[in-house]
Design an enzyme around this catalytic site. Structure first.
Site, mmCIF file in Angstrom:
data_model
loop_
_atom_site.group_PDB
_atom_site.id
_atom_site.type_symbol
_atom_site.label_atom_id
_atom_site.label_comp_id
_atom_site.label_asym_id
_atom_site.label_seq_id
_atom_site.Cartn_x
_atom_site.Cartn_y
_atom_site.Cartn_z
ATOM 1 N N TYR A 181 0.834 -1.201 0.000
ATOM 2 C CA TYR A 181 0.000 0.000 0.000
ATOM 3 C C TYR A 181 0.877 1.263 0.000
ATOM 4 O O TYR A 181 0.605 2.239 -0.707
ATOM 5 C CB TYR A 181 -0.914 0.008 1.237
ATOM 6 C CG TYR A 181 -1.727 1.257 1.355
ATOM 7 C CD1 TYR A 181 -2.851 1.461 0.573
ATOM 8 C CD2 TYR A 181 -1.342 2.279 2.233
ATOM 9 C CE1 TYR A 181 -3.579 2.630 0.652
ATOM 10 C CE2 TYR A 181 -2.059 3.461 2.326
ATOM 11 C CZ TYR A 181 -3.182 3.624 1.533
ATOM 12 O OH TYR A 181 -3.895 4.797 1.605
ATOM 13 N N PRO B 52 1.296 14.891 3.894
ATOM 14 C CA PRO B 52 0.261 14.127 4.588
ATOM 15 C C PRO B 52 0.224 12.682 4.095
ATOM 16 O O PRO B 52 0.168 12.437 2.891
ATOM 17 C CB PRO B 52 -1.029 14.861 4.204
ATOM 18 C CG PRO B 52 -0.720 15.547 2.910
ATOM 19 C CD PRO B 52 0.740 15.878 2.947
ATOM 20 N N VAL B 53 0.290 11.768 5.026
ATOM 21 C CA VAL B 53 0.221 10.341 4.685
ATOM 22 C C VAL B 53 -0.806 9.703 5.613
ATOM 23 O O VAL B 53 -0.685 9.796 6.837
ATOM 24 C CB VAL B 53 1.612 9.676 4.826
ATOM 25 C CG1 VAL B 53 1.499 8.159 4.711
ATOM 26 C CG2 VAL B 53 2.568 10.214 3.769
ATOM 27 N N SER C 272 -2.976 14.013 7.845
ATOM 28 C CA SER C 272 -3.996 13.570 6.888
ATOM 29 C C SER C 272 -5.382 13.515 7.529
ATOM 30 O O SER C 272 -5.518 13.281 8.732
ATOM 31 C CB SER C 272 -3.606 12.179 6.390
ATOM 32 O OG SER C 272 -4.691 11.558 5.752
ATOM 33 N N TYR D 60 -9.542 15.865 3.195
ATOM 34 C CA TYR D 60 -10.274 15.192 2.118
ATOM 35 C C TYR D 60 -11.710 15.641 2.268
ATOM 36 O O TYR D 60 -12.298 15.504 3.352
ATOM 37 C CB TYR D 60 -10.194 13.667 2.276
ATOM 38 C CG TYR D 60 -8.937 13.033 1.716
ATOM 39 C CD1 TYR D 60 -8.397 13.452 0.504
ATOM 40 C CD2 TYR D 60 -8.306 11.985 2.392
ATOM 41 C CE1 TYR D 60 -7.258 12.864 -0.012
ATOM 42 C CE2 TYR D 60 -7.167 11.385 1.874
ATOM 43 C CZ TYR D 60 -6.652 11.833 0.679
ATOM 44 O OH TYR D 60 -5.530 11.247 0.172
ATOM 45 N N THR E 262 -6.871 18.530 -0.570
ATOM 46 C CA THR E 262 -6.370 17.662 -1.635
ATOM 47 C C THR E 262 -7.443 17.528 -2.708
ATOM 48 O O THR E 262 -8.568 17.117 -2.423
ATOM 49 C CB THR E 262 -5.976 16.281 -1.057
ATOM 50 O OG1 THR E 262 -4.951 16.496 -0.094
ATOM 51 C CG2 THR E 262 -5.464 15.343 -2.135
ATOM 52 N N LYS F 194 -3.796 20.971 -2.909
ATOM 53 C CA LYS F 194 -2.750 19.968 -3.165
ATOM 54 C C LYS F 194 -3.201 19.053 -4.303
ATOM 55 O O LYS F 194 -4.306 18.498 -4.261
ATOM 56 C CB LYS F 194 -2.512 19.132 -1.905
ATOM 57 C CG LYS F 194 -1.544 17.965 -2.092
ATOM 58 C CD LYS F 194 -1.226 17.321 -0.753
ATOM 59 C CE LYS F 194 -0.259 16.171 -0.886
ATOM 60 N NZ LYS F 194 -0.896 14.918 -1.308
ATOM 61 N N HIS G 231 0.382 13.114 -6.117
ATOM 62 C CA HIS G 231 0.027 12.182 -5.047
ATOM 63 C C HIS G 231 0.986 10.984 -5.012
ATOM 64 O O HIS G 231 0.600 9.851 -4.717
ATOM 65 C CB HIS G 231 -1.414 11.699 -5.225
ATOM 66 C CG HIS G 231 -2.157 11.460 -3.944
ATOM 67 N ND1 HIS G 231 -3.105 12.313 -3.461
ATOM 68 C CD2 HIS G 231 -2.098 10.444 -3.038
ATOM 69 C CE1 HIS G 231 -3.616 11.828 -2.330
ATOM 70 N NE2 HIS G 231 -3.012 10.688 -2.051
ATOM 71 N N ARG H 31 7.306 9.492 1.231
ATOM 72 C CA ARG H 31 7.541 8.088 1.582
ATOM 73 C C ARG H 31 8.773 7.812 2.464
ATOM 74 O O ARG H 31 8.683 6.978 3.374
ATOM 75 C CB ARG H 31 7.632 7.238 0.314
ATOM 76 C CG ARG H 31 6.271 6.971 -0.351
ATOM 77 C CD ARG H 31 6.446 6.048 -1.544
ATOM 78 N NE ARG H 31 5.213 5.689 -2.211
ATOM 79 C CZ ARG H 31 4.663 6.367 -3.222
ATOM 80 N NH1 ARG H 31 5.247 7.465 -3.671
ATOM 81 N NH2 ARG H 31 3.558 5.941 -3.788
HETATM 82 C C1 LIG Z 1 0.969 5.570 1.915
HETATM 83 C C2 LIG Z 1 0.601 6.951 1.445
HETATM 84 C C3 LIG Z 1 -0.547 7.562 1.934
HETATM 85 C C4 LIG Z 1 -0.879 8.847 1.525
HETATM 86 N N1 LIG Z 1 -1.971 9.466 2.087
HETATM 87 C C5 LIG Z 1 -2.280 10.729 1.721
HETATM 88 C C6 LIG Z 1 -3.368 11.414 2.351
HETATM 89 O O1 LIG Z 1 -4.018 10.897 3.229
HETATM 90 N N2 LIG Z 1 -3.647 12.668 1.922
HETATM 91 C C7 LIG Z 1 -2.920 13.290 0.921
HETATM 92 O O2 LIG Z 1 -3.223 14.433 0.556
HETATM 93 N N3 LIG Z 1 -1.868 12.681 0.354
HETATM 94 C C8 LIG Z 1 -1.528 11.433 0.736
HETATM 95 N N4 LIG Z 1 -0.445 10.821 0.171
HETATM 96 C C9 LIG Z 1 0.369 11.555 -0.829
HETATM 97 C C10 LIG Z 1 1.487 12.340 -0.151
HETATM 98 O O3 LIG Z 1 0.992 13.427 0.560
HETATM 99 C C11 LIG Z 1 2.499 12.870 -1.196
HETATM 100 O O4 LIG Z 1 1.806 13.604 -2.166
HETATM 101 C C12 LIG Z 1 3.282 11.747 -1.851
HETATM 102 O O5 LIG Z 1 3.679 10.804 -0.879
HETATM 103 C C13 LIG Z 1 4.503 12.294 -2.567
HETATM 104 O O6 LIG Z 1 5.204 11.257 -3.208
HETATM 105 P P1 LIG Z 1 6.566 10.645 -2.615
HETATM 106 O O7 LIG Z 1 6.274 10.239 -1.218
HETATM 107 O O8 LIG Z 1 6.861 9.478 -3.483
HETATM 108 O O9 LIG Z 1 7.601 11.724 -2.681
HETATM 109 C C14 LIG Z 1 -0.071 9.529 0.575
HETATM 110 C C15 LIG Z 1 1.090 8.910 0.093
HETATM 111 C C16 LIG Z 1 1.433 7.655 0.524
HETATM 112 C C17 LIG Z 1 2.705 7.037 0.008
#
Ligand SMILES: Cc1cc2nc3c(=O)[nH]c(=O)nc-3n(C[C@H](O)[C@H](O)[C@H](O)COP(=O)(O)O)c2cc1C
Length: 380
Positions: free
Chosen positions: A42, A95-96, A124, A148, A174, A253, A277, A332
């Site tokens: 994931y 945000p993750v 997030s 969101y 986002t 975003k 994203h 990441r």
């Molecule tokens: C496991 C995961 C969960 C994510 N969850 C969100 C989230 O809840 N909200 C959001 O705006 N972006 C989310 N993202 C996107 C990140 O904010 C970001 O745009 C993205 O990780 C950038 O890519 P990189 O990590 O490869 O540099 C998520 C990314 C990952 C990898």
């Protein structure tokens, strides 16, 4: 903001790194050993054939820095100013969602690690701990809230209100995830973390969301989240209405088109985050670093422009700043640090990234972030 002595920080980087993985590839490999197949899949994966995921990192390699020397970078200032606040480093934590997939302490651990270095943490909507719990963990350290949208708009407004009350300093709406991308890795693993309740913390603590539930069962909660998080109706009217409902700055975003950046500014938006994203939404879209120059040109300094997706190295930060970004979001790699060793793991990842960024900025000839705009970049 105190200036930075680069000789000290370089020495510090050697000491703090120990045997902890240095680069993103090593972090990913080490995290894989600590995570379930589904959780790792994931986190690592992208949408579709992962063309955009791969492009996010490979695109950076098309840009080369042409450094200038003899600038006296002995005292370099890497601080940035956003919305009247000064931050010591030119990056924020992206945000993750569902961070409990990586570690039980999830957002709490990340917020504490970010606080140690005064790096803004963007929490997030689908976090594993609530807005209020994360606010408490991060204390006075800067934090932003990523929204969101919810189909029931009153849930969106209430979450923003809660964030404002809890001391969050900006809202990140986002716009690229009104439905989830086609994620084959999760299908292969029969995995939906949302359905397993990993992202429910902000919903179950939200009185407006609670008031919409049929009953208090887990199924009702999950169904309620799913009903709200799929929101393909999201449009500019919502953005304008949200703007009226909060005094916090709002960033969009997921912007990749210069025209959307222009419309955002016309709608009163306070900042743009150029992002795909992390390649998790529409596969085949442009890499963020390729999208950045045209957006920066369109925005022309009216509001801050941030960028994420594929930032792995200090040199990537230099390239992004030189191509028009005001700051970057780091994603990441910190999640992998969390999976490896919780808060301490995130701190180690951040310590290395801070030092690599400082060294990279100094070696490119920039004495401060403003000066990065003068750095020449050639595209191959
Ligand atoms: C496991 C995961 C969960 C994510 N969850 C969100 C989230 O809840 N909200 C959001 O705006 N972006 C989310 N993202 C996107 C990140 O904010 C970001 O745009 C993205 O990780 C950038 O890519 P990189 O990590 O490869 O540099 C998520 C990314 C990952 C990898």
């Amino acid at each position: 903001m105190p200036a930075v002595n680069n000789s000290d920080s370089f020495i510090e980087s050697i000491v703090t790194s120990e045997s902890f993985p240095f680069n993103a590839e090593e972090l990913e490999a080490a995290a894989k050993k600590n995570m379930s197949t589904a959780a790792f899949g994931y986190t690592r994966s992208g949408a579709g054939g992962e063309e955009t995921l791969r492009k996010n990192t490979s695109s950076f390699k098309k840009y080369s820095i042409v450094p200038k020397y003899l600038n006296d970078v002995s005292v370099a200032d890497t601080s940035i100013e956003l919305f009247g606040r000064i931050f010591p480093h030119p990056f924020l934590l992206a945000p993750v969602g569902m961070l409990k997939l990586s570690h039980e302490d999830a957002d709490i651990a990340v917020a504490k690690a970010a606080a140690r270095y005064h790096i803004p943490f963007i929490q997030s909507t689908v976090s594993s701990y609530s807005i209020e719990d994360v606010a408490e963990a991060s204390g006075n350290s800067p934090k932003w809230f990523q929204l969101y949208w919810s189909n029931n708009e009153n849930i969106s407004y209430n979450m923003v209100r809660r964030a404002e009350k809890a001391g969050y300093e900006a809202i990140v709406l986002t716009v690229d995830t009104f439905m989830f991308g086609w994620r084959e890795e999760d299908m292969r693993n029969h995995f939906s973390p949302l359905k397993e309740g990993y992202g429910k913390a902000n919903y179950i603590t939200d009185e407006v969301f609670q008031s919409t539930l049929q009953n208090e069962s887990e199924e009702s909660v999950i169904q309620g989240i799913l009903n709200n998080i799929y929101h393909p109706t999201l449009n500019w009217k919502h953005v304008k209405e949200l703007k009226k409902r909060t005094s916090l700055p709002i960033l969009l975003k997921g912007v990749l088109h210069p025209e959307d950046a222009r419309l955002a500014i016309e709608s009163g938006i306070d900042g743009i985050i150029v992002s795909n994203h992390g390649g998790r939404q529409l596969d085949g879209v442009i890499s963020s670093i390729d999208a950045l120059p045209a957006i920066a040109k369109e925005v022309n300094g009216q509001v801050p422009v941030l960028v994420d997706s594929g930032i792995r190295r200090g040199a990537d930060v230099v390239k992004a700043l030189a191509l028009g970004a005001d700051a970057v979001l780091y994603g990441r790699p910190y999640v992998y640090g969390l999976a490896i060793a919780g808060q301490e793991g995130v701190e180690k990842v951040l310590a290395n990234f801070i030092q690599e960024t400082k060294v990279s900025l100094a070696l490119s000839g920039a004495v401060n972030i403003k000066a990065t705009r003068e750095i020449q970049i050639v595209k191959e």
